[in-house]
Design a protein around this motif. Structure first.
Motif, PDB file in Angstrom:
ATOM      1  N   ASP A 125      18.986 -29.120 -29.932  1.00  0.00           N
ATOM      2  CA  ASP A 125      18.340 -28.533 -28.769  1.00  0.00           C
ATOM      3  C   ASP A 125      16.829 -28.543 -28.986  1.00  0.00           C
ATOM      4  O   ASP A 125      16.344 -28.049 -30.010  1.00  0.00           O
ATOM      5  CB  ASP A 125      18.833 -27.099 -28.586  1.00  0.00           C
ATOM      6  CG  ASP A 125      18.388 -26.478 -27.270  1.00  0.00           C
ATOM      7  OD1 ASP A 125      17.342 -26.894 -26.731  1.00  0.00           O
ATOM      8  OD2 ASP A 125      19.061 -25.541 -26.807  1.00  0.00           O
ATOM      9  N   PRO A 126      16.060 -29.118 -28.062  1.00  0.00           N
ATOM     10  CA  PRO A 126      14.607 -29.200 -28.265  1.00  0.00           C
ATOM     11  C   PRO A 126      13.913 -27.860 -28.464  1.00  0.00           C
ATOM     12  O   PRO A 126      12.818 -27.822 -29.020  1.00  0.00           O
ATOM     13  CB  PRO A 126      14.120 -29.894 -26.984  1.00  0.00           C
ATOM     14  CG  PRO A 126      15.268 -30.744 -26.566  1.00  0.00           C
ATOM     15  CD  PRO A 126      16.487 -29.915 -26.892  1.00  0.00           C
ATOM     16  N   ILE A 127      14.541 -26.746 -28.019  1.00  0.00           N
ATOM     17  CA  ILE A 127      13.878 -25.458 -28.215  1.00  0.00           C
ATOM     18  C   ILE A 127      14.343 -24.758 -29.489  1.00  0.00           C
ATOM     19  O   ILE A 127      13.803 -23.709 -29.853  1.00  0.00           O
ATOM     20  CB  ILE A 127      14.065 -24.506 -27.018  1.00  0.00           C
ATOM     21  CG1 ILE A 127      15.493 -23.960 -26.971  1.00  0.00           C
ATOM     22  CG2 ILE A 127      13.655 -25.177 -25.719  1.00  0.00           C
ATOM     23  CD1 ILE A 127      15.647 -22.780 -26.040  1.00  0.00           C
ATOM     24  N   ASP A 155      16.526 -26.042 -16.390  1.00  0.00           N
ATOM     25  CA  ASP A 155      15.913 -27.303 -16.794  1.00  0.00           C
ATOM     26  C   ASP A 155      14.392 -27.158 -16.782  1.00  0.00           C
ATOM     27  O   ASP A 155      13.809 -26.713 -15.788  1.00  0.00           O
ATOM     28  CB  ASP A 155      16.345 -28.414 -15.834  1.00  0.00           C
ATOM     29  CG  ASP A 155      16.000 -29.810 -16.350  1.00  0.00           C
ATOM     30  OD1 ASP A 155      15.133 -29.929 -17.232  1.00  0.00           O
ATOM     31  OD2 ASP A 155      16.615 -30.780 -15.856  1.00  0.00           O
ATOM     32  N   THR A 156      13.775 -27.517 -17.882  1.00  0.00           N
ATOM     33  CA  THR A 156      12.302 -27.437 -17.940  1.00  0.00           C
ATOM     34  C   THR A 156      11.652 -28.509 -17.080  1.00  0.00           C
ATOM     35  O   THR A 156      10.452 -28.419 -16.791  1.00  0.00           O
ATOM     36  CB  THR A 156      11.810 -27.597 -19.388  1.00  0.00           C
ATOM     37  OG1 THR A 156      12.187 -28.899 -19.878  1.00  0.00           O
ATOM     38  CG2 THR A 156      12.384 -26.514 -20.290  1.00  0.00           C
ATOM     39  N   GLY A 157      12.414 -29.522 -16.687  1.00  0.00           N
ATOM     40  CA  GLY A 157      11.874 -30.582 -15.845  1.00  0.00           C
ATOM     41  C   GLY A 157      11.267 -31.722 -16.635  1.00  0.00           C
ATOM     42  O   GLY A 157      10.771 -32.686 -16.037  1.00  0.00           O
ATOM     43  N   PHE A 158      11.312 -31.645 -17.952  1.00  0.00           N
ATOM     44  CA  PHE A 158      10.721 -32.699 -18.780  1.00  0.00           C
ATOM     45  C   PHE A 158      11.825 -33.549 -19.403  1.00  0.00           C
ATOM     46  O   PHE A 158      12.873 -33.039 -19.820  1.00  0.00           O
ATOM     47  CB  PHE A 158       9.852 -32.094 -19.881  1.00  0.00           C
ATOM     48  CG  PHE A 158       8.672 -31.328 -19.358  1.00  0.00           C
ATOM     49  CD1 PHE A 158       7.530 -31.985 -18.934  1.00  0.00           C
ATOM     50  CD2 PHE A 158       8.718 -29.948 -19.252  1.00  0.00           C
ATOM     51  CE1 PHE A 158       6.450 -31.286 -18.439  1.00  0.00           C
ATOM     52  CE2 PHE A 158       7.645 -29.231 -18.760  1.00  0.00           C
ATOM     53  CZ  PHE A 158       6.497 -29.904 -18.347  1.00  0.00           C
ATOM     54  N   LYS A 159      11.575 -34.833 -19.463  1.00  0.00           N
ATOM     55  CA  LYS A 159      12.556 -35.769 -19.995  1.00  0.00           C
ATOM     56  C   LYS A 159      11.880 -36.656 -21.037  1.00  0.00           C
ATOM     57  O   LYS A 159      10.764 -37.136 -20.840  1.00  0.00           O
ATOM     58  CB  LYS A 159      13.143 -36.637 -18.874  1.00  0.00           C
ATOM     59  CG  LYS A 159      14.279 -37.556 -19.321  1.00  0.00           C
ATOM     60  CD  LYS A 159      14.849 -38.342 -18.161  1.00  0.00           C
ATOM     61  CE  LYS A 159      15.595 -37.410 -17.197  1.00  0.00           C
ATOM     62  NZ  LYS A 159      16.280 -38.196 -16.137  1.00  0.00           N
ATOM     63  N   GLY A 160      12.584 -36.839 -22.179  1.00  0.00           N
ATOM     64  CA  GLY A 160      12.047 -37.624 -23.284  1.00  0.00           C
ATOM     65  C   GLY A 160      11.644 -36.734 -24.438  1.00  0.00           C
ATOM     66  O   GLY A 160      10.645 -36.007 -24.349  1.00  0.00           O
ATOM     67  N   SER A 195      15.577 -30.931 -21.639  1.00  0.00           N
ATOM     68  CA  SER A 195      15.441 -29.661 -22.343  1.00  0.00           C
ATOM     69  C   SER A 195      15.623 -28.509 -21.374  1.00  0.00           C
ATOM     70  O   SER A 195      15.019 -28.487 -20.292  1.00  0.00           O
ATOM     71  CB  SER A 195      14.057 -29.567 -23.013  1.00  0.00           C
ATOM     72  OG  SER A 195      13.849 -28.299 -23.593  1.00  0.00           O
ATOM     73  N   PHE A 196      16.447 -27.545 -21.782  1.00  0.00           N
ATOM     74  CA  PHE A 196      16.725 -26.375 -20.960  1.00  0.00           C
ATOM     75  C   PHE A 196      16.306 -25.113 -21.707  1.00  0.00           C
ATOM     76  O   PHE A 196      16.370 -25.044 -22.936  1.00  0.00           O
ATOM     77  CB  PHE A 196      18.222 -26.293 -20.637  1.00  0.00           C
ATOM     78  CG  PHE A 196      18.703 -27.323 -19.655  1.00  0.00           C
ATOM     79  CD1 PHE A 196      18.986 -26.969 -18.349  1.00  0.00           C
ATOM     80  CD2 PHE A 196      18.860 -28.646 -20.043  1.00  0.00           C
ATOM     81  CE1 PHE A 196      19.423 -27.913 -17.442  1.00  0.00           C
ATOM     82  CE2 PHE A 196      19.301 -29.602 -19.141  1.00  0.00           C
ATOM     83  CZ  PHE A 196      19.577 -29.238 -17.827  1.00  0.00           C
ATOM     84  N   ILE A 197      15.886 -24.105 -20.946  1.00  0.00           N
ATOM     85  CA  ILE A 197      15.603 -22.783 -21.506  1.00  0.00           C
ATOM     86  C   ILE A 197      16.402 -21.767 -20.702  1.00  0.00           C
ATOM     87  O   ILE A 197      16.224 -21.640 -19.488  1.00  0.00           O
ATOM     88  CB  ILE A 197      14.105 -22.440 -21.441  1.00  0.00           C
ATOM     89  CG1 ILE A 197      13.296 -23.415 -22.312  1.00  0.00           C
ATOM     90  CG2 ILE A 197      13.858 -21.007 -21.922  1.00  0.00           C
ATOM     91  CD1 ILE A 197      11.798 -23.200 -22.254  1.00  0.00           C
TER      92      ILE A 197
END
Length: 783
Positions: free
Chosen positions: A561-563, A541-546, A535-537
């Protein structure tokens, strides 16, 4: 100066009607004295601020232009009418506001000099004249005409006070509603008495179909001078009736009836309006039986409303310990708004005959199942029982329970079949012995197994895929039923929890076969988990995966997009830009596994990983406290063994996002859901809807007690070492009925059996509630 600005200034000074006093002038412990119906009349709160009884059909208020979803809003500078039915906190299109009245004086006493159309007749009101309290609403128009109103269950009573020397005051009735959705309507005016009767066909503000509402209006205070009807901007004394439809090219035609009276001796014209969904004769009977003496009944009705509200608030008592009046006003007003809707339409349902209660304005269960219905289960179990029985009766006659319903119409389904959660919540908390639980099992199984042809307003769509693939596919091929082909992620997650709730009901009724079947389906949420999704903002990269991701029928992945749909991106509406999640992002839905949080924690990589995700979610702008899915995430830290972090997080949102000003809600109240979230937060016990679990966090007051309306037992949460500056917010130790209590949660028996929970507070996080055995229950397949 606009009404909203000036009134807000008065609110800050503590001098406007219905606004809380300053902390220096602490009020009595009577909750009624704290209620401020104006909270949420600005900033998109959409609350109903007028006069109503608990769950009453009649709801009288001034209607304004501008933001008027609930009728009155202080950001609407002009009054366009006074109407007798409304919904509260609905959002979207304005709801109800049918058959508004409008009083005026015709210049030069000439009928055609009066203003009839909405755009012509609208007037500002005098800011300082505003009165808003339970059972009574009033203001003065700039024309000098005062308007005060109160209600019974099915009728409204208005007092219009005209300036001295008025010759022939006019009161018109407009055959419209707030949304101007009227399809057709008729009115007949009696020449001698002035009685107006009629009806109209209207559209629900968030649903399918149409409804017919009937009215009966009588006038008191003086004899009739003349009567007639009006259309567009002209009026005449002949004929005495009119029938309106949509005009040319569906153009909205304005019209209605009017009465002019001879000069009243005291300047007061009293108007009584009865409402019915059955027929005009019943509207007249409702008014005549409930308000038999209109000229003298006003004060009696206000007093009856105040007594009714005082009784509904009476289970709660608070020892504030120095908590501010702003907090107490927000708290008590939140309790109040939770009992405005759903509305008791028993005896007013023309769709079928039944000896069961009929409630309407479930607006919507996707919003209310999380906190509003659990709050009513505690404070008003009788009403909540009636609502459950009403949901089951709807199932008996329509084949499915609603996810949303208003004005006798089927409302649009937003998520899963969330009435299943309401049913399970009632069952696991032993709500009532009168509920037919076998019928309840049939109702939830209909949701789970029978796909309706039109699943956009009840039941579930995609059931064939749900049963064969164990998820709802992206761009599902579903020739068996039809609805908005979207929300594949949120529906998968919500169906999974709905099925878990079904398994709990089945288990309690001794149906082990069904328990195992629906437990298996309750883990389908895992099938949309994409372990390598990032996930990117803004390119970082937010640094989180999954994350959860949409998946096609062939098992390949789609992408959202997760956001997207978060507070950092565009809001996702059901009707304008549907996505694979409903009104919330994938980041938000990441945390919606209420029955199996421990499994989610394992997927994320353990407790610390879960905490890191929650912290980022709540501090990055992704979390939107104005929408209900966020509520549970505030308290999810309990499941990691860190209940103190839940306490820290709720202090992030209270009082910063909740206060007693007109804009004191973070967003749409959603029939009281925002208020219920605040009430539970202040109370220190947050419900996990559908489970017999309340997550413990220190209350925002020194002590709060609730006397159970059925058992008569009093439950108390008491803070030891409480300070109103909230430096000591961490539980150091706890006792229940004098014995040590190490769990970070407690069951509904706390309320029904009248337990006492004592929390010793300190300034730093302790080891209380951190042990694995003390975490809230979390189920996983095979456990």
């Amino acid at each position: 100066m606009r009404a909203s600005v000036e009134l807000l200034a008065l609110a800050l000074l503590g001098s406007a009607p219905g606004i809380a006093a300053s902390p220096a002038t602490q009020k009595s412990s009577n909750g009624f004295s704290y209620i401020n119906p104006l909270i949420g009349t600005a900033n998109g709160g959409n609350v109903f601020a007028g006069a109503t009884l608990p769950y009453g059909l009649a709801k009288a208020s001034a209607d304004v232009d501008g933001q008027n979803t609930g009728g009155f809003g202080i950001e609407g500078p002009n009054v366009v009418g006074f109407s007798s039915v409304h919904d509260s906190g609905t959002g979207g299109n304005p709801s109800l506001g049918n058959f508004p009245l409008f009083p005026q004086v015709c210049p030069d006493d000439e009928l055609n000099n009066c203003k009839y159309r909405i755009g012509d007749r609208k007037l500002p009101y005098v800011n300082s004249s505003l009165v808003a309290q339970p059972g009574h609403f009033g203001l003065q128009l700039e024309s000098g005409i005062g308007a005060n109103m109160t209600v019974s269950q099915h009728a409204a009573l208005y007092r219009f006070t005209f300036p001295k020397g008025t010759k022939h005051p006019l009161v018109l009735l407009d055959l419209t509603d707030l949304w101007q959705s009227r399809q057709n309507a008729s009115i007949e005016v009696d020449e001698k008495s002035g009685r107006m009767t009629g009806n109209g066909t209207f559209l629900p503000s968030f649903g399918a179909g149409s409804y017919v509402m009937h009215f009966c209006v009588d006038f008191y205070g003086s004899s009739i001078h003349e009567t007639g009807v009006w259309v567009n901007n002209r009026a005449g004394t002949e004929p005495k009736q009119v029938f309106l439809t949509r005009g040319f090219n569906l153009f909205f035609l304005e019209g209605g009836g009017f009465v002019r009276l001879n000069p009243p001796s005291d300047g007061v014209v009293t108007v009584r309006m009865g409402i019915s969904y059955m027929n005009s004769a019943q509207a007249c009977r409702n008014a005549e039986s409930e308000i038999p003496r209109p000229v003298t009944d006003f004060d009696r009705l206000v007093d009856n409303a105040q007594k009714a509200w005082t009784e509904k608030l009476s289970p709660i008592s608070i020892k504030s310990g120095g908590a501010t009046n702003d907090l107490l006003t927000s708290f008590w007003s939140g309790v109040y708004r939770n009992m405005i809707s759903p509305q008791n339409y028993t005896g007013e349902n023309p769709l079928w005959r039944s000896d069961k209660p009929y409630f309407d304005s479930f607006y919507c269960i996707w919003d209310s199942f999380r906190v509003q219905h659990p709050l009513l289960t505690i404070l008003d179990p009788h009403a909540q029982t009636q609502m459950v029985e009403a949901l089951l009766d709807i199932y008996k006659h329509e084949g499915w329970m609603p996810d949303c319903r208003m004005s006798l119409c089927k409302g649009w389904t937003q998520g899963g079949s969330n009435a299943d959660v309401v049913i399970a919540d009632a069952f696991v908390k032993n709500l009532s012995t009168t509920i037919d639980w076998e019928l309840a099992l049939d109702a939830v199984l209909a949701d789970a197994e029978n796909e309706p042809l039109e699943w956009s307003y009840h039941g579930r769509g995609g059931l064939h895929s749900w049963k064969s693939l164990d998820y709802i596919p992206y761009l599902d091929f579903d020739p068996y039923g039809f609805g908005t082909n979207s929300r594949s992620i949120s529906r998968t997650l919500e169906y999974a929890y709905d099925d878990y709730c079904i398994s709990e009901l089945a288990s309690g009724l001794g149906r082990g076969d069904l328990r195992r079947k629906y437990q298996q389906r309750a883990m389908n949420w895992k099938n949309l988990w994409k372990a390598d999704q990032t996930s990117f903002i803004n390119g970082t990269d937010t640094g989180f995966k999954g994350f959860f991701q949409p998946k096609y029928q062939n098992g390949t992945w789609g992408f959202q997009d997760p956001i997207a749909c978060s507070a950092l991106a565009d809001f996702c509406s059901l009707t304008t830009n549907p996505s694979e999640t409903f009104e919330a992002s994938i980041w938000q839905y990441l945390f919606y596994v209420p029955h199996s949080v421990s499994s989610l924690i394992s997927l994320l990589g353990g407790d610390d990983a879960m905490i890191s995700r929650l912290d980022f979610f709540h501090t990055s702008g992704l979390a939107d406290i104005s929408n209900e899915p966020v509520f549970f995430t505030v308290f999810l830290y309990h499941y990691t063994g860190r209940p103190a972090l839940s306490t820290e997080r709720i202090h992030q949102y209270v009082p910063s996002d909740f206060n007693s000003s007109p804009g004191g809600l973070p967003g749409n109240d959603d029939s009281g859901a925002m208020g219920a979230f605040l009430v539970f937060s202040v109370m220190g016990l947050f419900p996990v809807a559908g489970q017999n679990v309340y997550l413990i966090s220190p209350p925002f007051v020194e002590e709060i007690s609730i006397k159970h309306p059925v058992t008569g037992k009093t439950a108390t949460v008491r803070n030891i070492g409480f300070d109103a500056s909230y430096k000591n917010i961490y539980v150091q130790s706890a006792k229940v009925n004098g014995k040590p209590w190490t769990k970070s949660w407690i069951g509904h028996e706390f309320f029904t059996e009248g337990w006492t929970l004592e929390l010793v507070l300190g300034a730093k996080e302790s080891s209380w509630g951190t042990a694995l055995k003390d975490r809230p229950p979390s189920w996983t397949l095979g456990s």
